[in-house]
Design an enzyme around this catalytic site. Structure first.
Site, PDB file in Angstrom:
ATOM      1  N   ARG A 104       0.828  -1.215   0.000  1.00 34.28           N
ATOM      2  CA  ARG A 104       0.000   0.000   0.000  1.00 34.28           C
ATOM      3  C   ARG A 104       0.862   1.266   0.000  1.00 34.28           C
ATOM      4  NH1 ARG A 104      -4.348  -2.767   4.013  1.00 34.28           N
ATOM      5  NH2 ARG A 104      -5.931  -3.332   2.473  1.00 34.28           N
ATOM      6  N   HIS A 117      -6.729  -6.078  -0.950  1.00 34.71           N
ATOM      7  CA  HIS A 117      -7.463  -6.581   0.219  1.00 34.71           C
ATOM      8  C   HIS A 117      -6.839  -7.917   0.609  1.00 34.71           C
ATOM      9  CE1 HIS A 117     -10.725  -8.187   2.747  1.00 34.71           C
ATOM     10  NE2 HIS A 117     -10.503  -9.317   2.100  1.00 34.71           N
ATOM     11  N   GLU A 128     -14.008 -16.345   2.258  1.00 37.41           N
ATOM     12  CA  GLU A 128     -13.771 -15.499   1.079  1.00 37.41           C
ATOM     13  C   GLU A 128     -13.264 -16.331  -0.111  1.00 37.41           C
ATOM     14  OE1 GLU A 128     -12.845 -11.514   3.767  1.00 37.41           O
ATOM     15  OE2 GLU A 128     -11.209 -12.371   2.613  1.00 37.41           O
TER      16      GLU A 128
HETATM   17  P1  CMP Z   1     -10.336  -3.679   2.723  1.00 42.07           P
HETATM   18  O1  CMP Z   1      -9.257  -4.399   3.443  1.00 42.07           O
HETATM   19  O2  CMP Z   1     -10.651  -4.131   1.351  1.00 42.07           O
HETATM   20  O3  CMP Z   1     -11.667  -3.733   3.618  1.00 42.07           O
HETATM   21  C1  CMP Z   1     -12.685  -2.762   3.532  1.00 42.07           C
HETATM   22  C2  CMP Z   1     -12.251  -1.540   2.764  1.00 42.07           C
HETATM   23  O4  CMP Z   1     -12.997  -0.369   2.997  1.00 42.07           O
HETATM   24  C3  CMP Z   1     -10.840  -1.171   3.164  1.00 42.07           C
HETATM   25  O5  CMP Z   1      -9.937  -2.119   2.648  1.00 42.07           O
HETATM   26  C4  CMP Z   1     -10.728   0.244   2.605  1.00 42.07           C
HETATM   27  O6  CMP Z   1     -10.321   0.262   1.255  1.00 42.07           O
HETATM   28  C5  CMP Z   1     -12.166   0.756   2.657  1.00 42.07           C
HETATM   29  N1  CMP Z   1     -12.335   1.834   3.652  1.00 42.07           N
HETATM   30  C6  CMP Z   1     -12.696   3.105   3.366  1.00 42.07           C
HETATM   31  N2  CMP Z   1     -12.770   3.836   4.490  1.00 42.07           N
HETATM   32  C7  CMP Z   1     -12.437   3.026   5.517  1.00 42.07           C
HETATM   33  C8  CMP Z   1     -12.330   3.193   6.931  1.00 42.07           C
HETATM   34  N3  CMP Z   1     -12.568   4.357   7.525  1.00 42.07           N
HETATM   35  N4  CMP Z   1     -11.957   2.118   7.675  1.00 42.07           N
HETATM   36  C9  CMP Z   1     -11.727   0.912   7.102  1.00 42.07           C
HETATM   37  N5  CMP Z   1     -11.820   0.686   5.761  1.00 42.07           N
HETATM   38  C10 CMP Z   1     -12.175   1.727   4.976  1.00 42.07           C
END
Ligand code: CMP
Length: 140
Positions: A104, A117, A128
């Site tokens: 990231r 993710h 998943e």
């Molecule tokens: P991911 O690990 O795919 O799981 C949920 C996703 O929501 C996260 O990555 C982020 O890309 C997105 N996201 C956006 N805003 C938030 C937040 N405040 N907290 C956590 N995830 C967020």
């Protein structure tokens, strides 16, 4: 340490930026094996189902819209301690807080467009993986 499997998504910002190979190189350099992989375009229903746990969160609508904005690469990664190892190399959810050298920190633009993710537990990884792959598509 046990051999585990985890589920990964290379998100639309990263496929658009042509970073699939760069991310896969970091995955393999960390000792994880990509034992299943396919590039797909999710429908809104796919994104809503996958992220159902976040349905009440304020970012849900933007999240699912983003996840259907371009192709994603879904993957099964295998290796020692795979769930934690992948989360370590992904870096923090918000790329501004991600450690240097993580996926990231290297590729992501924002907390919404954060390139990858990875499952947060073995239990969720199993769920998943099952949601996204048939058993015969995974070749370890
Ligand atoms: P991911 O690990 O795919 O799981 C949920 C996703 O929501 C996260 O990555 C982020 O890309 C997105 N996201 C956006 N805003 C938030 C937040 N405040 N907290 C956590 N995830 C967020």
């Amino acid at each position: 340490m046990a051999i585990e499997r985890t589920f990964s998504i290379i998100k639309p910002d990263a496929t658009k930026g042509n970073h699939t190979g760069g991310i896969n190189a970091m995955i393999e350099a960390a000792g994880l094996r990509i034992v299943a992989q396919k590039r797909v375009k999710w429908k809104l229903a796919d994104a809503k189902k996958f992220y159902a746990v976040h349905a009440k969160r304020p970012f849900f609508k933007d999240l699912v819209k983003f996840m259907v904005s371009g192709p994603v690469v879904v993957q099964v990664l295998e290796g020692n301690d795979a769930v934690k190892k992948y989360r370590d190399i992904m870096g923090a959810t918000n790329p501004k807080e991600a450690a240097a050298g993580t996926i990231r920190a290297t590729f992501a633009k924002s907390i919404d467009e954060n390139s990858v993710h990875g499952s947060d537990s073995i239990e969720n990884a199993k769920k998943e993986i099952k949601q996204n792959f048939k058993a015969k598509e995974i070749v370890g």
